[in-house]
Design an enzyme around this catalytic site. Sequence first.
Site, PDB file in Angstrom:
ATOM      1  N   LEU A  48       0.429  -1.196  -0.221  1.00  0.00           N
ATOM      2  CA  LEU A  48      -0.232  -0.269  -0.030  1.00  0.00           C
ATOM      3  C   LEU A  48       0.826   0.782  -0.033  1.00  0.00           C
ATOM      4  O   LEU A  48       0.940   1.544   0.878  1.00  0.00           O
ATOM      5  CB  LEU A  48      -0.965  -0.361   1.559  1.00  0.00           C
TER       6      LEU A  48
ATOM      7  N   ALA B  64      10.468  -3.137  -5.855  1.00  0.00           N
ATOM      8  CA  ALA B  64      11.129  -3.830  -7.247  1.00  0.00           C
ATOM      9  C   ALA B  64      12.114  -4.486  -6.654  1.00  0.00           C
ATOM     10  O   ALA B  64      13.117  -3.904  -5.797  1.00  0.00           O
ATOM     11  CB  ALA B  64      10.926  -3.625  -8.222  1.00  0.00           C
TER      12      ALA B  64
ATOM     13  N   HIS C 276       9.308   2.133 -22.686  1.00  0.00           N
ATOM     14  CA  HIS C 276       8.591   3.184 -21.682  1.00  0.00           C
ATOM     15  C   HIS C 276       8.749   4.308 -21.531  1.00  0.00           C
ATOM     16  O   HIS C 276       9.228   5.486 -21.967  1.00  0.00           O
ATOM     17  CB  HIS C 276       7.368   3.003 -21.043  1.00  0.00           C
ATOM     18  N   ASN C 277       9.660   3.878 -19.686  1.00  0.00           N
ATOM     19  CA  ASN C 277      10.432   5.294 -19.338  1.00  0.00           C
ATOM     20  C   ASN C 277      11.670   5.146 -20.291  1.00  0.00           C
ATOM     21  O   ASN C 277      12.123   6.202 -19.864  1.00  0.00           O
ATOM     22  CB  ASN C 277      10.730   4.104 -18.031  1.00  0.00           C
TER      23      ASN C 277
ATOM     24  N   TYR D 294      12.909   9.533 -20.519  1.00  0.00           N
ATOM     25  CA  TYR D 294      14.342   9.862 -20.124  1.00  0.00           C
ATOM     26  C   TYR D 294      13.823  10.901 -21.885  1.00  0.00           C
ATOM     27  O   TYR D 294      14.817  11.755 -21.444  1.00  0.00           O
ATOM     28  CB  TYR D 294      14.978   8.923 -19.301  1.00  0.00           C
TER      29      TYR D 294
ATOM     30  N   LYS E 274      15.604   5.718 -11.397  1.00  0.00           N
ATOM     31  CA  LYS E 274      15.895   4.581 -10.378  1.00  0.00           C
ATOM     32  C   LYS E 274      16.199   3.199 -11.025  1.00  0.00           C
ATOM     33  O   LYS E 274      16.310   2.677 -10.893  1.00  0.00           O
ATOM     34  CB  LYS E 274      14.378   4.951 -10.231  1.00  0.00           C
TER      35      LYS E 274
HETATM   36  N1  LIG Z   1       6.168   6.394  -7.871  1.00  0.00           N
HETATM   37  C1  LIG Z   1       5.199   5.646  -9.240  1.00  0.00           C
HETATM   38  O1  LIG Z   1       4.947   7.002  -9.910  1.00  0.00           O
HETATM   39  C2  LIG Z   1       5.449   4.728 -10.209  1.00  0.00           C
HETATM   40  C3  LIG Z   1       5.134   4.290 -11.831  1.00  0.00           C
HETATM   41  C4  LIG Z   1       5.187   2.868 -12.071  1.00  0.00           C
HETATM   42  C5  LIG Z   1       5.285   2.317 -11.344  1.00  0.00           C
HETATM   43  N2  LIG Z   1       5.946   2.242  -9.785  1.00  0.00           N
HETATM   44  C6  LIG Z   1       5.885   1.013  -9.191  1.00  0.00           C
HETATM   45  O2  LIG Z   1       5.225   0.623  -8.435  1.00  0.00           O
HETATM   46  C7  LIG Z   1       5.828  -0.232  -6.908  1.00  0.00           C
HETATM   47  C8  LIG Z   1       5.434   0.147  -6.315  1.00  0.00           C
HETATM   48  O3  LIG Z   1       6.116   1.486  -6.367  1.00  0.00           O
HETATM   49  P1  LIG Z   1       5.945   2.666  -4.746  1.00  0.00           P
HETATM   50  O4  LIG Z   1       5.470   4.385  -5.194  1.00  0.00           O
HETATM   51  O5  LIG Z   1       3.868   2.407  -4.508  1.00  0.00           O
HETATM   52  O6  LIG Z   1       6.805   2.948  -3.896  1.00  0.00           O
HETATM   53  P2  LIG Z   1       6.623   3.470  -2.947  1.00  0.00           P
HETATM   54  O7  LIG Z   1       5.165   3.996  -2.333  1.00  0.00           O
HETATM   55  O8  LIG Z   1       7.784   3.779  -2.190  1.00  0.00           O
HETATM   56  O9  LIG Z   1       6.123   2.183  -1.639  1.00  0.00           O
HETATM   57  C9  LIG Z   1       6.733   1.056  -1.714  1.00  0.00           C
HETATM   58  C10 LIG Z   1       5.646  -0.033  -1.109  1.00  0.00           C
HETATM   59  O10 LIG Z   1       6.468  -1.545  -1.072  1.00  0.00           O
HETATM   60  C11 LIG Z   1       6.396  -1.820   0.041  1.00  0.00           C
HETATM   61  N3  LIG Z   1       7.418  -2.698   0.511  1.00  0.00           N
HETATM   62  C12 LIG Z   1       8.932  -2.266   0.510  1.00  0.00           C
HETATM   63  N4  LIG Z   1       9.867  -3.140   0.915  1.00  0.00           N
HETATM   64  C13 LIG Z   1       9.105  -4.489   0.662  1.00  0.00           C
HETATM   65  C14 LIG Z   1       9.283  -5.862   1.668  1.00  0.00           C
HETATM   66  N5  LIG Z   1      10.804  -6.263   2.007  1.00  0.00           N
HETATM   67  N6  LIG Z   1       8.734  -6.840   1.705  1.00  0.00           N
HETATM   68  C15 LIG Z   1       6.900  -6.230   1.782  1.00  0.00           C
HETATM   69  N7  LIG Z   1       6.891  -4.938   0.494  1.00  0.00           N
HETATM   70  C16 LIG Z   1       7.698  -4.513   0.546  1.00  0.00           C
HETATM   71  C17 LIG Z   1       6.035  -1.086   1.548  1.00  0.00           C
HETATM   72  O11 LIG Z   1       5.704  -1.480   2.467  1.00  0.00           O
HETATM   73  P3  LIG Z   1       6.269  -0.487   3.943  1.00  0.00           P
HETATM   74  O12 LIG Z   1       4.559   0.186   3.489  1.00  0.00           O
HETATM   75  O13 LIG Z   1       5.646  -1.806   5.013  1.00  0.00           O
HETATM   76  O14 LIG Z   1       7.502  -0.173   3.708  1.00  0.00           O
HETATM   77  C18 LIG Z   1       5.371  -0.447   0.414  1.00  0.00           C
HETATM   78  O15 LIG Z   1       3.761  -1.080   0.383  1.00  0.00           O
HETATM   79  C19 LIG Z   1       7.539   0.211  -7.578  1.00  0.00           C
HETATM   80  O16 LIG Z   1       8.246  -1.348  -8.057  1.00  0.00           O
HETATM   81  C20 LIG Z   1       7.636   1.801  -8.738  1.00  0.00           C
HETATM   82  O17 LIG Z   1       8.228   1.144  -8.870  1.00  0.00           O
HETATM   83  C21 LIG Z   1       6.163   3.207  -9.256  1.00  0.00           C
END
Ligand SMILES: NC(=O)c1ccc[n+]([C@@H]2O[C@H](COP(=O)([O-])OP(=O)(O)OC[C@H]3O[C@@H](n4cnc5c(N)ncnc54)[C@H](OP(=O)(O)O)[C@@H]3O)[C@@H](O)[C@H]2O)c1
Length: 466
Positions: free
Chosen positions: A9, A75, A184-185, A189, A259
């Site tokens: 989340l 990731a 795409h990414n 860039y 990233k």
């Molecule tokens: N932000 C963007 O614009 C975007 C766009 C496309 C794709 N993404 C990708 O989508 C994914 C999530 O991104 P986000 O932006 O939502 O990240 P985020 O806000 O940093 O949230 C990361 C999530 O991963 C969980 N997590 C981290 N380490 C973990 C572990 N060892 N075991 C289980 N859960 C873990 C965290 O849990 P806790 O809350 O417990 O720390 C949190 O729920 C990433 O791969 C990111 O690259 C992001």
Amino acid sequence: MTDIGLIGLGVMGKNIALNIANKGYSVSVYNKTSQKTKNFVNNEAKGKDIHAYYDIESFIGSLSKPRKILLMVKAGEPVDNMIKKLLPHLDKGDLIMDGGNTYYPDTTRRINELKETGILYLGMGISGGESGALNGPSLMPGGSREAYDLVEDILLKIAAQTEAGSCCTYIGNGSAGHFVKMLHNGIEYGMMQGIAEVYDILRKVLKLSAKEIGDVFEKWNGGELNSFLMEISYKIMRHMDEETGKPTVEIILDKAGQKGTGKWTVQTALDSGIPAPSLSAAVEGRILSYFKEDRTNLSRKIIKKHVETKYDKEKIIKDLENSLLFSNLILFSQGLWIMAEISKINDFDINISEVLKIWKGGCIIRAKMLDFLREIIDEDKQNANLLNNEKTLKFLMDKLDSVKNITNIAKDFYIPALVHNTALDYFFSMVEENLPANLIQAQRDFFGAHTYMRIDKDGVFHTIWE
Ligand SMILES: NC(=O)c1ccc[n+]([C@@H]2O[C@H](COP(=O)([O-])OP(=O)(O)OC[C@H]3O[C@@H](n4cnc5c(N)ncnc54)[C@H](OP(=O)(O)O)[C@@H]3O)[C@@H](O)[C@H]2O)c1
């Protein structure tokens, strides 16, 4: 029993969960840090068909079979760890989806590791950031068709919608989904760097204020350059910092973060042997930006002999617009060529026209240009290199003088324009029959007896050079 489970989340996970619930599905959610789960269900998710679970077993127990679980965690290792935790509780035919920005070879490995278990797996690229996740992202799911069919209904509904349909399609076999998201990414860039270089020229050559640059960007956004990135750029230019009263963009330190997806794109390009100098230049631009201290010191050591501004403002603005269109087309052509090549090598079976369709909405690189590119791909399916198409060539030739003018002006003012310059050099290389690679071959043969081929007869030759 709920329709789907979501783990993670964070920024993206919360919004995807809300999006799914808003489309009429029930969602079970779980997050490593349970306080975040509590906060979510007591705030944003209050009153929605979203149900919180605080241990994996009860989370899985809440899902209707075959179970469908979307991972929205960081990731890398967290994905492997979560799969390990889920496996003992899952049955054959259940589905795990990874919606993170995973490096596609990791997805290939996970698919292979899961083969024996009968658990289905989808690697799904998601683009659109926070608001896309909530209101409709571009979804790029790849893996087995059987896995996709299990969640197609949900994915088609939560994705962005355009006049061409839902911005979700089955991308292809194996890790095709994460591969396409990576590309795409990589293109993203490039487009960002291209706009930033234009901004630099507008402020340093024409001495336009941020607000005036915003006006130029807004006008462009109403034309051929229409894109999400152009739109947010004009909004950025107009945003004022409350504390200082200055344009916010001007108080932001000029060090660009990253990233890794752009770098992976370039690494993939190099491994595939497909030329992608502009995609690479965009990554290098961010790396260069990081050396602020060196740049600051060096800038004070050299005298930049500026030429007098004798340029026609309106002409420069028109040339910049053309140069951006030119470099955007080159960026896409490099990216799509890599896509075709890697798809062939890995049997991904990617339908590039469909990819362009789902990039039209929700995602960061959505742009008017995608319609033009799709037209070319549809009429010229065999050409992995878009420059071989007559319409592409005409598009580029029409803008060539503008790009030459802009890159020359940039040089006059000591302004780096990595993407615009490489786009031009890429074009020159592609349309040049005689490159100086004959000399490189001679040098290789001179010092390493690497041999060479001749232009006048078949065979492999070696010369005793002295
Ligand atoms: N932000 C963007 O614009 C975007 C766009 C496309 C794709 N993404 C990708 O989508 C994914 C999530 O991104 P986000 O932006 O939502 O990240 P985020 O806000 O940093 O949230 C990361 C999530 O991963 C969980 N997590 C981290 N380490 C973990 C572990 N060892 N075991 C289980 N859960 C873990 C965290 O849990 P806790 O809350 O417990 O720390 C949190 O729920 C990433 O791969 C990111 O690259 C992001």
